[in-house]
Design a protein around this motif. Structure first.
Motif: not given
Length: 76
Positions: A5-10, A67-70
């Motif tokens: 997973x990769x998380x990006x928060x704004x 939340x990017x799941x790859x």
């Protein structure tokens, strides 16, 4: 391959007490698309993208979390 997973928060994205520069849709899209592109360039396959809008009652504002799941041979 394994799932990562990769998380990006704004934050904050809106609210009457927010006095900073709210990120525009174009800025958010650019960062998310950049992250997706990098994952794919590094051999990953995007499985899902989940978006959460969380309220921050203390400052009467909201935070958006992506939340990017790859699937990839290693974490990107």
């Amino acid at each position: 391959m394994a799932i990562y997973t990769k998380t990006l928060q704004f934050n904050p994205t809106s609210g009457p007490n927010f006095k900073g520069a709210t990120p525009t849709s174009d800025e958010i899209n650019s960062k998310i698309n950049g992250a997706l592109e990098q994952i794919q360039k590094d051999g990953g396959k995007i499985v899902d993208v989940k978006i959460t809008l969380a309220e921050m009652p203390v400052i009467n504002s909201f935070v958006s979390i992506y939340l990017i799941i790859y699937d990839a041979p290693f974490p990107v």
